[in-house]
Design a protein around this motif. Structure first.
Motif, PDB file in Angstrom:
ATOM      1  N   PRO A   1       1.035  -1.115  -0.060  1.00  0.00           N
ATOM      2  CA  PRO A   1       0.090   0.156  -0.062  1.00  0.00           C
ATOM      3  C   PRO A   1       0.810   1.229   0.064  1.00  0.00           C
ATOM      4  N   GLY A   2       0.220   2.517  -0.380  1.00  0.00           N
ATOM      5  CA  GLY A   2       1.025   3.654  -0.265  1.00  0.00           C
ATOM      6  C   GLY A   2       1.941   3.832  -1.586  1.00  0.00           C
ATOM      7  N   ARG A   3       2.070   3.053  -2.637  1.00  0.00           N
ATOM      8  CA  ARG A   3       2.798   3.315  -3.575  1.00  0.00           C
ATOM      9  C   ARG A   3       2.581   4.427  -4.450  1.00  0.00           C
ATOM     10  N   THR A   4       3.503   5.113  -4.857  1.00  0.00           N
ATOM     11  CA  THR A   4       3.154   6.235  -5.893  1.00  0.00           C
ATOM     12  C   THR A   4       3.184   5.687  -7.184  1.00  0.00           C
ATOM     13  N   ALA A   5       2.762   6.434  -8.220  1.00  0.00           N
ATOM     14  CA  ALA A   5       2.812   6.245  -9.801  1.00  0.00           C
ATOM     15  C   ALA A   5       4.283   5.950  -9.885  1.00  0.00           C
ATOM     16  N   ASP A   6       5.117   7.171  -9.623  1.00  0.00           N
ATOM     17  CA  ASP A   6       6.586   7.101 -10.011  1.00  0.00           C
ATOM     18  C   ASP A   6       7.136   5.788  -9.718  1.00  0.00           C
ATOM     19  N   GLU A   7       7.022   5.306  -8.363  1.00  0.00           N
ATOM     20  CA  GLU A   7       7.745   4.310  -7.780  1.00  0.00           C
ATOM     21  C   GLU A   7       7.150   3.058  -8.387  1.00  0.00           C
ATOM     22  N   ALA A   8       5.904   2.818  -8.843  1.00  0.00           N
ATOM     23  CA  ALA A   8       5.575   1.641  -9.357  1.00  0.00           C
ATOM     24  C   ALA A   8       6.201   1.529 -10.740  1.00  0.00           C
ATOM     25  N   ALA A   9       6.259   2.863 -11.559  1.00  0.00           N
ATOM     26  CA  ALA A   9       6.734   2.852 -12.829  1.00  0.00           C
ATOM     27  C   ALA A   9       8.311   2.254 -12.837  1.00  0.00           C
ATOM     28  N   ALA A  10       8.984   2.950 -11.915  1.00  0.00           N
ATOM     29  CA  ALA A  10      10.496   2.366 -11.677  1.00  0.00           C
ATOM     30  C   ALA A  10      10.625   1.021 -11.101  1.00  0.00           C
ATOM     31  N   GLU A  11       9.953   0.626 -10.503  1.00  0.00           N
ATOM     32  CA  GLU A  11      10.112  -0.933  -9.830  1.00  0.00           C
ATOM     33  C   GLU A  11       9.509  -1.853 -11.037  1.00  0.00           C
ATOM     34  N   ALA A  12       8.335  -1.434 -11.844  1.00  0.00           N
ATOM     35  CA  ALA A  12       8.111  -2.448 -12.873  1.00  0.00           C
ATOM     36  C   ALA A  12       8.903  -2.340 -14.250  1.00  0.00           C
ATOM     37  N   GLY A  13       9.806  -1.330 -14.234  1.00  0.00           N
ATOM     38  CA  GLY A  13      10.791  -0.703 -15.278  1.00  0.00           C
ATOM     39  C   GLY A  13      11.700  -1.761 -15.311  1.00  0.00           C
ATOM     40  N   ARG A  14      12.233  -2.153 -13.917  1.00  0.00           N
ATOM     41  CA  ARG A  14      13.247  -3.145 -13.968  1.00  0.00           C
ATOM     42  C   ARG A  14      12.823  -4.667 -14.347  1.00  0.00           C
ATOM     43  N   ALA A  15      11.814  -4.863 -14.143  1.00  0.00           N
ATOM     44  CA  ALA A  15      11.131  -6.472 -14.726  1.00  0.00           C
ATOM     45  C   ALA A  15      10.930  -6.295 -16.207  1.00  0.00           C
ATOM     46  N   LEU A  16      10.523  -5.025 -16.708  1.00  0.00           N
ATOM     47  CA  LEU A  16       9.923  -4.916 -18.043  1.00  0.00           C
ATOM     48  C   LEU A  16      10.737  -3.809 -18.712  1.00  0.00           C
ATOM     49  N   PRO A  17      12.154  -4.110 -18.971  1.00  0.00           N
ATOM     50  CA  PRO A  17      12.877  -3.063 -19.325  1.00  0.00           C
ATOM     51  C   PRO A  17      12.326  -2.414 -20.632  1.00  0.00           C
ATOM     52  N   GLU A  18      12.031  -3.094 -21.550  1.00  0.00           N
ATOM     53  CA  GLU A  18      11.661  -2.812 -22.867  1.00  0.00           C
ATOM     54  C   GLU A  18      10.438  -1.885 -22.907  1.00  0.00           C
ATOM     55  N   HIS A  19       9.906  -1.733 -21.747  1.00  0.00           N
ATOM     56  CA  HIS A  19       8.695  -0.806 -21.513  1.00  0.00           C
ATOM     57  C   HIS A  19       8.912   0.273 -20.363  1.00  0.00           C
ATOM     58  N   ALA A  20      10.037   0.207 -19.996  1.00  0.00           N
ATOM     59  CA  ALA A  20      10.347   0.980 -18.738  1.00  0.00           C
ATOM     60  C   ALA A  20       9.958   2.733 -19.324  1.00  0.00           C
ATOM     61  N   ALA A  21      10.388   3.116 -20.426  1.00  0.00           N
ATOM     62  CA  ALA A  21       9.982   4.642 -20.874  1.00  0.00           C
ATOM     63  C   ALA A  21       8.437   4.658 -20.825  1.00  0.00           C
ATOM     64  N   ALA A  22       7.836   3.729 -21.258  1.00  0.00           N
ATOM     65  CA  ALA A  22       6.293   3.797 -21.608  1.00  0.00           C
ATOM     66  C   ALA A  22       6.030   4.002 -20.029  1.00  0.00           C
ATOM     67  N   LEU A  23       6.266   3.178 -19.160  1.00  0.00           N
ATOM     68  CA  LEU A  23       5.891   3.428 -17.829  1.00  0.00           C
ATOM     69  C   LEU A  23       6.041   4.521 -17.059  1.00  0.00           C
ATOM     70  N   ALA A  24       7.248   5.160 -17.655  1.00  0.00           N
ATOM     71  CA  ALA A  24       7.574   6.329 -16.753  1.00  0.00           C
ATOM     72  C   ALA A  24       6.677   7.513 -17.040  1.00  0.00           C
ATOM     73  N   ALA A  25       6.574   7.525 -18.707  1.00  0.00           N
ATOM     74  CA  ALA A  25       5.454   8.330 -19.274  1.00  0.00           C
ATOM     75  C   ALA A  25       4.160   8.349 -18.863  1.00  0.00           C
ATOM     76  N   ALA A  26       3.812   7.052 -18.392  1.00  0.00           N
ATOM     77  CA  ALA A  26       2.287   6.703 -17.803  1.00  0.00           C
ATOM     78  C   ALA A  26       2.413   7.493 -16.438  1.00  0.00           C
ATOM     79  N   ALA A  27       3.274   7.218 -15.547  1.00  0.00           N
ATOM     80  CA  ALA A  27       3.265   7.819 -14.299  1.00  0.00           C
ATOM     81  C   ALA A  27       3.266   9.409 -14.322  1.00  0.00           C
TER      82      ALA A  27
END
Length: 223
Positions: A148-174
């Motif tokens: 709980p309490g995760r921010t959009a930026d934190e979620a994008a950064a953490e998910a980007g490590r598991a899905l590196p090809e979508h890291a930029a798209a995740l950051a843009a979404a955040a």
């Protein structure tokens, strides 16, 4: 007036005397206590601001002129600070609040709510729910830890490590989510569609897992 030995007065032409006096006064020793250029500029600004503030309380043209001058100076100072310090950074980001008072909902439930808001043209709510759906789906796939309490930026950064090809798209979404949450951008169909399409793309993407030392050693031995 000094007198020569024969008693006749000594006279100095006016122009050479003036130049000699000017050259003497230009020597640094006479100006070591003078205010600097910056100090003179600040004194000038201070005098005009004081005059303007006094004029604002007056009537007619003097009050209007003083007010306009004060506004111009304030804008110049603000522009100088903006140029010197840069755009102010956000002190905090918006928490996604995936876990409400009722507990976490499924990603599909968030998606359904987002779609209902979008159908009604409630784009801000649609963006908010769609971002929650995206993050909750990553949690359900264990690509993000359940927290709980995760921010959009934190979620994008953490998910980007598991899905590196979508890291930029995740950051843009955040960034899109934050801009809308902070009121810097108006939510619209394009913003919702960006998050919706990314959510669907991530569903079809397999994560990249870092190779463990044992795996690497085995691969090296096989070679």
């Amino acid at each position: 007036m000094p007198l020569p030995a024969d008693g006749a007065p000594v006279t100095v032409p006016r122009d050479p005397a003036r130049e000699a006096a000017r050259d003497e006064l230009l020597k640094a020793g006479y100006h070591k206590h003078d205010p600097s250029v910056l100090e003179r500029a600040m004194d000038w600004i201070n005098d005009h601001i004081t005059s303007s503030l006094n004029g604002i309380s007056g009537d007619g043209t003097s009050g209007t002129t003083g007010l306009l001058f004060f506004i111009v100076v304030a804008l110049l100072i603000a522009a100088a600070l903006w140029w010197r310090l840069g755009a102010p950074k956000r002190a905090a980001r918006t928490v996604l609040d995936v876990y409400g008072v009722e507990g976490p909902r499924s990603a599909d439930r968030y998606r359904a709510d987002a779609a209902a808001h979008a159908a009604a043209g409630r784009w801000e709510e649609a963006v908010r729910e769609q971002m929650r759906a995206l993050v909750r789906a990553l949690e359900e796939r264990t690509l993000l830890d359940t927290r709980p309490g995760r921010t959009a930026d934190e979620a994008a950064a953490e998910a980007g490590r598991a899905l590196p090809e979508h890291a930029a798209a995740l950051a843009a979404a955040a960034r899109t989510f934050d801009d809308i949450a902070f009121g810097e951008r108006t939510a619209d169909q394009a913003a919702y569609q960006l998050l919706h399409d990314l959510d669907r793309t991530l569903e079809r993407t397999r994560p990249v897992h870092a190779a463990t030392p044992a795996t690497t050693a085995t691969a090296g031995g096989a070679a």
